[in-house]
Each structure stands twice: as structure tokens, then as C-alpha cells.
Design an enzyme around this catalytic site. Structure first.
Site, mmCIF file in Angstrom:
data_model
loop_
_atom_site.group_PDB
_atom_site.id
_atom_site.type_symbol
_atom_site.label_atom_id
_atom_site.label_comp_id
_atom_site.label_asym_id
_atom_site.label_seq_id
_atom_site.Cartn_x
_atom_site.Cartn_y
_atom_site.Cartn_z
ATOM 1 N N ARG A 1 66.423 38.450 67.338
ATOM 2 C CA ARG A 1 67.152 39.623 67.863
ATOM 3 C C ARG A 1 66.321 40.895 67.715
ATOM 4 O O ARG A 1 66.454 41.844 68.480
ATOM 5 C CB ARG A 1 68.512 39.796 67.170
ATOM 6 C CG ARG A 1 69.232 41.085 67.591
ATOM 7 C CD ARG A 1 70.715 41.096 67.267
ATOM 8 N NE ARG A 1 71.028 40.717 65.905
ATOM 9 C CZ ARG A 1 70.847 41.481 64.833
ATOM 10 N NH1 ARG A 1 70.370 42.707 64.940
ATOM 11 N NH2 ARG A 1 71.155 41.042 63.631
ATOM 12 N N TYR B 1 75.467 49.974 91.658
ATOM 13 C CA TYR B 1 76.069 48.655 91.481
ATOM 14 C C TYR B 1 77.459 48.857 90.876
ATOM 15 O O TYR B 1 77.626 49.665 89.943
ATOM 16 C CB TYR B 1 75.173 47.794 90.586
ATOM 17 C CG TYR B 1 75.814 46.479 90.260
ATOM 18 C CD1 TYR B 1 76.206 45.616 91.293
ATOM 19 C CD2 TYR B 1 76.079 46.101 88.958
ATOM 20 C CE1 TYR B 1 76.834 44.418 91.019
ATOM 21 C CE2 TYR B 1 76.697 44.893 88.674
ATOM 22 C CZ TYR B 1 77.079 44.066 89.711
ATOM 23 O OH TYR B 1 77.705 42.880 89.433
ATOM 24 N N ASP C 1 67.526 53.351 88.229
ATOM 25 C CA ASP C 1 67.661 51.899 88.416
ATOM 26 C C ASP C 1 66.741 51.522 89.569
ATOM 27 O O ASP C 1 66.978 51.878 90.724
ATOM 28 C CB ASP C 1 69.128 51.545 88.709
ATOM 29 C CG ASP C 1 69.353 50.036 88.821
ATOM 30 O OD1 ASP C 1 68.415 49.321 89.228
ATOM 31 O OD2 ASP C 1 70.467 49.583 88.520
ATOM 32 N N LYS D 1 66.924 40.021 89.759
ATOM 33 C CA LYS D 1 66.619 40.225 91.175
ATOM 34 C C LYS D 1 65.121 40.022 91.425
ATOM 35 O O LYS D 1 64.608 38.968 91.136
ATOM 36 C CB LYS D 1 67.126 41.610 91.590
ATOM 37 C CG LYS D 1 68.565 41.905 91.128
ATOM 38 C CD LYS D 1 69.546 40.933 91.738
ATOM 39 C CE LYS D 1 71.017 41.087 91.353
ATOM 40 N NZ LYS D 1 71.448 41.562 90.111
#
Ligand code: LCS
Length: 392
Positions: free
Chosen positions: A57, A110, A182, A207
């Protein structure tokens, strides 16, 4: 690899560290934790005086390789890979927003990037204003004393609206805001917001960066060490981290980003031009068409026009639905930026949860169909649209 290597060379080699056993690709370190050499080494790793890995992590060599590669391609200080694009968006919100602070965001973003602010961050006292960021004067007017972030998506999902990144950077500097872009629709191959003055760039890695419709992921790149360190601490404290196997797959997809993007946008231009001349098509929005309202700006800040377009079929939603039900090659599915062509209806799918008035104000009309062009043969995609339009 030399520091000043070209973009294609960096796509192949950036982030890879010479492997002691000679592996040409970065191995998958599928481990949750790392063995210390001795107790002092463990204490030094935690104190930050040794660079050893501790716990996945908090960092992992396979994930670090991807983070370094994307940071290199975007031209930032450091990259932070996370489990999804939304994990990237919310990690950024958690980094720069606090109770009582305000964010100005593109209205066309989005769906979840908007609704998470409206539904969840509002519970912690965060205020948000959504507007058409392609009009810089609207941004200036919306800034308040408590505004901390200017968040833009360009080209925007799903309206393909383009926002002037350098213009936004001027406003952000003047008002001491973080400019976050973005860059999912472009990837660093077509657009590098940090070079235009942004502070942070983020991606749904799902994407174009991964490109093969088989991984969900996200990444953030900070321009400065200060932002990177604080954001990294937020991320590792909250735990939306990426998994090593996920990072390996994305690193593999990333290597072909430029050639995938070149081919997809070559197809997209042919298809957009064909659609614009089709008698059953009401309108097409694609940055590469001179009819796009920000065609000139797109030419300035993007190295190409990308692979996303939206269009309306004459006859509105019903006609669009018939088209979507009748395509045989394009896949009726959400997501975008993969090697296969996808078609979807933003108003009832990706942006279904955005309130009806907000959708209209953002330009997400009921007749809008979004088309993400893959790397098939353009002629086959056009033939597919033609037979589906015949039935619409
Ligand atoms: N940013 C943009 C521009 C996106 O298009 C998406 C997802 C996200 C962030 C969130 O990324 P995720 O968590 O899904 O990796 N866009 C989607 C879309 O248009 N269809 O399905 C997902």
C-alpha cells in the site's frame, strides 16, 4: 535511456529499472510486504532515511515503474497510481479540498467526478460550482475567497468541449488555485497540461493509457515535489492504491500508446468527416473538424484530435437508439479509449446520475451518441455505421 530521449523512446523505456536477474520487462512483485535486512533497516525505511520498500500500500516496484513512466511522459515530479480513475479524482479532491472550501469544475466532466462532489464531498462541507470552462470569463466570475481548485476536463466527456489550459493556468496563478486537468481523452501523447501550466494531471488509466479494455485504474502526476509528497501521503493513508498485477498490465499497454493513438485518430477523422456528410446525421462534435467550436484551440494545445466524438442522429433519441441497437462491429458499451470501437448513450448511461437540468446545462442532450474509435479498419467501421443508419 538519455534524459532528453524522444517521446516514443520514453514510452518504451521510462520507468524500467535494470533488473538484477536480467528481466527485460519489469517483473510483477506480487507481494503484500517486503522483508527488511535487519531491525535497523526496517526502522530506517519507516523513518524515510532508507529507500527500501515496506508494504505494497505504501509502494511497490511494479507500481513504481508505472508511476515513474507516466510522470516522465507528462513531465511532472512524480506519479501516483491508484485503483481506478475515480480513485484518482477523489484522491485529488481529498488532497486539495477541506471543509468549507470550494471547487470550480467543468460542467461537462465524467458523471461520477461531478456527482461525488454533489452527493458525498458536500457532506463534508465542500462547495462546488460547475460551469462551461471553455468560457474563461465564466471561471473568473465564479471564483470565491474559499476557492481552492480549478478542475477541467478537456476534451470533456461527453461533449468534446475544449478548455484553454494555458488560459486556465493564468487564472489559477492569479487566484492561487490548483489547476487540475483530467487528461484521459488525450493521454500525454496528444496533450501535456503540466507544460501548459497545470499543477496536477490525472487519468482514468482504464482508457487510452492501458488501451485494451481489460484493466480499471487511475494515475495522478504532480508538477511539484511538495504537492506530490502531500498527495502521496493522502493516498497511502486512505488506501485506494493499485495492485502490482494491474500495474504490470497497464505498463504493457502503455508501451503502444502512441501507435494506437495515431491509428485511432486517423480512423476517427475519416469517420467524423463521413458522419458530417451523412443526410441522417444532425450534428457531429470532433475536434479535428473545422465545424468544432474550438477547432483552432484544439490545434494549438493538442498534438492530434483524438479518438472520441459525439453526434446526434436526425430523429433524436429514438433514432440514436436504433443506431446503437443495430451496429454490429462497434460494441455497445461504456468506457472508451481501447483498441475496439465503443458506442454509448451518455444521457442514459455514463451521465445517467447527473440531474436532468445539469445535463442540459452541460450540453449533454438526449440525442447525443458518444463514439470511441478503435484501431479497426475505418472502412469497416463506416460500413457498420452506414447499415445501422439505414435502419435508424
Ligand atoms: N475521468 C474521465 C474523463 C472518465 O471518462 C472516467 C471514466 C473517469 C475519469 C473515471 O475513471 P474510472 O474510475 O472509470 O477508471 N469514464 C467512463 C466512461 O465514459 N464510460 O465508462 C467509464
Amino acid at each position: 535511456m538519455k534524459k532528453n530521449s524522444g517521446f516514443h523512446t520514453r514510452l518504451i523505456h521510462a520507468g524500467h529499472k535494470k533488473d538484477p536477474l536480467g528481466s527485460v520487462t519489469t517483473p510483477i512483485y506480487q507481494t503484500s510486504t517486503f522483508e527488511f535486512e535487519n531491525a535497523q533497516h526496517g526502522a530506517d525505511c519507516f523513518a524515510g532515511t532508507s529507500n527500501g520498500y515496506i508494504y505494497t500500500r505504501l509502494g511497490n516496484p511494479t507500481i513504481r515503474s508505472l508511476e515513474d513512466a507516466v510522470a516522465n511522459l507528462e513531465g511532472g515530479f512524480g506519479g501516483i497510481a491508484v485503483a481506478s480513475g475515480m480513485a484518482a479524482v477523489t484522491t485529488m479532491y481529498m488532497t486539495f479540498l477541506s471543509a468549507g472550501s470550494h471547487i470550480v469544475s467543468s460542467a461537462a466532466v465524467y458523471g461520477a467526478s461531478r456527482t461525488v462532489l454533489e452527493k458525498h464531498f458536500s457532506r463534508f462541507g465542500v462547495e462546488a460550482t460547475f460551469l462551461d470552462t471553455s468560457k474563461l470569463e465564466l471561471i473568473e466570475a465564479a471564483i470565491r475567497p474559499n476557492t481552492k481548485v480549478l478542475y477541467i476536463e478537456t476534451p470533456a466527456n461527453p461533449t468534446i468541449a475544449i478548455t484553454d489550459i494555458a488560459g486556465c493556468a493564468d487564472i489559477a496563478r492569479k487566484h492561487n488555485l490548483k489547476l487540475v486537468v483530467d487528461n484521459t481523452f488525450c493521454s500525454p501523447y496528444l496533450q501535456r497540461p503540466l507544460e501548459l501550466g497545470a499543477d496536477v494531471v490525472l487519468h482514468s488509466i482504464t482508457k487510452f493509457i492501458n488501451g485494451h479494455a481489460d484493466v480499471v485504474g487511475g494515475v495522478l502526476v504532480c508538477k511539484t515535489e511538495e504537492d506530490y509528497k502531500f498527495m502521496y501521503n493522502v493516498m497511502t493513508s486512505m488506501g485506494p492504491n493499485m495492485d502490482p498485477h494491474q500495474a504490470y498490465l497497464v505498463s504493457r499497454g502503455l508501451k503502444t500508446l502512441a501507435i494506437r493513438m495515431e491509428r485511432a485518430q486517423e480512423n476517427a477523422l475519416k469517420i467524423a468527416q463521413w458522419l458530417e456528410n451523412h443526410p441522417k446525421i444532425a450534428w457531429v462534435l470532433y475536434p479535428g473538424l473545422p465545424s468544432h467550436p474550438q477547432h483552432e484551440l484544439a490545434k494549438q494545445q493538442m498534438k492530434g484530435s483524438g479518438a472520441l466524438m459525439s453526434f446526434g442522429v436526425k430523429g433524436g433519441f429514438e433514432a440514436g437508439r436504433k443506431l446503437m441497437d443495430n451496429v454490429q462491429l462497434a460494441v455497445l458499451a461504456v468506457s472508451l479509449g481501447g483498441i475496439e470501437t465503443l458506442i454509448q448513450h451518455p444521457a442514459s448511461m455514463t451521465h445517467a446520475k447527473v440531474a436532468a437540468e445539469a445535463k442540459l446545462a452541460a450540453g449533454i442532450t438526449d440525442d447525443m451518441v458518444r463514439y470511441s474509435v478503435g484501431i479497426e479498419d475505418a472502412e469497416d467501421l463506416i460500413a457498420d455505421l452506414e447499415q445501422a443508419l439505414d435502419k435508424a
